[in-house]
Design an enzyme around this catalytic site. Sequence first.
Site, mmCIF file in Angstrom:
data_model
loop_
_atom_site.group_PDB
_atom_site.id
_atom_site.type_symbol
_atom_site.label_atom_id
_atom_site.label_comp_id
_atom_site.label_asym_id
_atom_site.label_seq_id
_atom_site.Cartn_x
_atom_site.Cartn_y
_atom_site.Cartn_z
ATOM 1 N N LYS A 48 0.868 -1.214 -0.215
ATOM 2 C CA LYS A 48 -0.040 0.084 0.004
ATOM 3 C C LYS A 48 1.060 1.158 0.250
ATOM 4 O O LYS A 48 0.510 2.063 -0.778
ATOM 5 C CB LYS A 48 -0.790 0.068 1.385
ATOM 6 C CG LYS A 48 -1.981 -0.984 1.003
ATOM 7 C CD LYS A 48 -2.881 -1.200 2.389
ATOM 8 C CE LYS A 48 -3.857 -2.358 2.438
ATOM 9 N NZ LYS A 48 -4.374 -2.860 3.664
ATOM 10 N N GLN A 92 -4.922 -2.027 9.525
ATOM 11 C CA GLN A 92 -4.753 -3.015 8.943
ATOM 12 C C GLN A 92 -5.479 -4.268 9.650
ATOM 13 O O GLN A 92 -5.158 -4.408 10.777
ATOM 14 C CB GLN A 92 -3.272 -3.330 8.696
ATOM 15 C CG GLN A 92 -3.035 -4.753 7.885
ATOM 16 C CD GLN A 92 -3.549 -4.552 6.376
ATOM 17 O OE1 GLN A 92 -3.417 -3.437 5.729
ATOM 18 N NE2 GLN A 92 -3.949 -5.574 5.917
ATOM 19 N N ASP A 115 -11.203 2.784 3.818
ATOM 20 C CA ASP A 115 -11.464 1.172 3.739
ATOM 21 C C ASP A 115 -13.026 1.081 3.657
ATOM 22 O O ASP A 115 -13.486 0.076 3.344
ATOM 23 C CB ASP A 115 -11.186 0.761 4.969
ATOM 24 C CG ASP A 115 -9.757 -0.328 4.820
ATOM 25 O OD1 ASP A 115 -9.570 -0.758 3.865
ATOM 26 O OD2 ASP A 115 -9.364 -0.468 5.898
HETATM 27 N N1 GUN Z 1 -6.891 -7.060 5.437
HETATM 28 C C1 GUN Z 1 -7.198 -7.677 4.472
HETATM 29 N N2 GUN Z 1 -7.894 -6.782 3.672
HETATM 30 C C2 GUN Z 1 -8.126 -5.774 4.037
HETATM 31 C C3 GUN Z 1 -8.680 -4.614 3.695
HETATM 32 O O1 GUN Z 1 -9.128 -4.489 2.759
HETATM 33 N N3 GUN Z 1 -8.734 -3.391 4.652
HETATM 34 C C4 GUN Z 1 -7.694 -3.465 5.667
HETATM 35 N N4 GUN Z 1 -7.863 -2.496 6.657
HETATM 36 N N5 GUN Z 1 -7.378 -4.749 6.181
HETATM 37 C C5 GUN Z 1 -7.427 -5.850 5.487
#
Ligand code: GUN
Length: 274
Positions: A48, A92, A115
């Site tokens: 990311k 996360q 998100d």
């Molecule tokens: N862990 C797996 N997929 C995601 C996501 O889309 N967002 C976040 N914050 N954590 C994740």
Amino acid sequence: MILLDGKAASEKLLKTVKERVSALKKKPHLVVILVGDDPASRLYVKNKQKAAWQTGIRSTVIELDYNTQENELINRIEELNTDEDVTGILVQLPLPSHIDKNKVAAAISPLKDVDGFSPENVGRLTMGTEPYFYPATPQGVIMLLDEYQIPIEGKDAVVLGRSNIVGKPMAQMLLRRNATVTLCHSFSKGLDDKIKTADILVSAVGKKIVRCKMVKNDSVIVDVGIFRDSDGQLTGDVDFDYVSDSAGYISPVPGGVGPMTIASLMFNCSKIYQ
Ligand code: GUN
């Protein structure tokens, strides 16, 4: 059969995001919070950050100890909510089991919730009001379908998996685009028969679940699953060789939904509401 090339589509989207960001007066600043040191999460966070850097989005990672208490994490989020220098907040997942992820999602300002997991954004999605942010993975799937000009309206869509991150928002987004949606999960009966009805099949389970030879002819198969098989190879939910004779379109793993998710998140980060 046509491959849904998420790598190519994501590069195109990242380029658009970069152009959007360069035209913005106020530059986006994403803050990612990582609790504990799960290696997979660490890798996702790194990817990311890389995509943020590529698109001109500033990113900061806050690393917190595995033993961080829920209220400490929520306090940190509340500070970020009021920090004018921060435009996006992402915690996360997964979180350690002593922290309630829903309480954490509820603490994030809906205006910075890149998100799309906060109750207001989930509620808006469900009510058919525009959320501030759509969850990155299902938004990436829709963008991939749109890139290939695959019609959604009036189609029979089957979603496998009912997670808050993918399955549930995916079903809502397909519904919003006027598909007829069946949402299947571990208690669903006659899965093979349901899969055979799908014009569009989205699988987000994390197990080799789509093995039946007969997916519908010319159907669109989107494989969100990604995990390592017993040989250590990265693989998806769909047994590619079984379904590739019948399907019209398939997204590969890797190189399908994964890169679209990251680009879709960057698209979210380029939206600033304050
Ligand atoms: N862990 C797996 N997929 C995601 C996501 O889309 N967002 C976040 N914050 N954590 C994740």
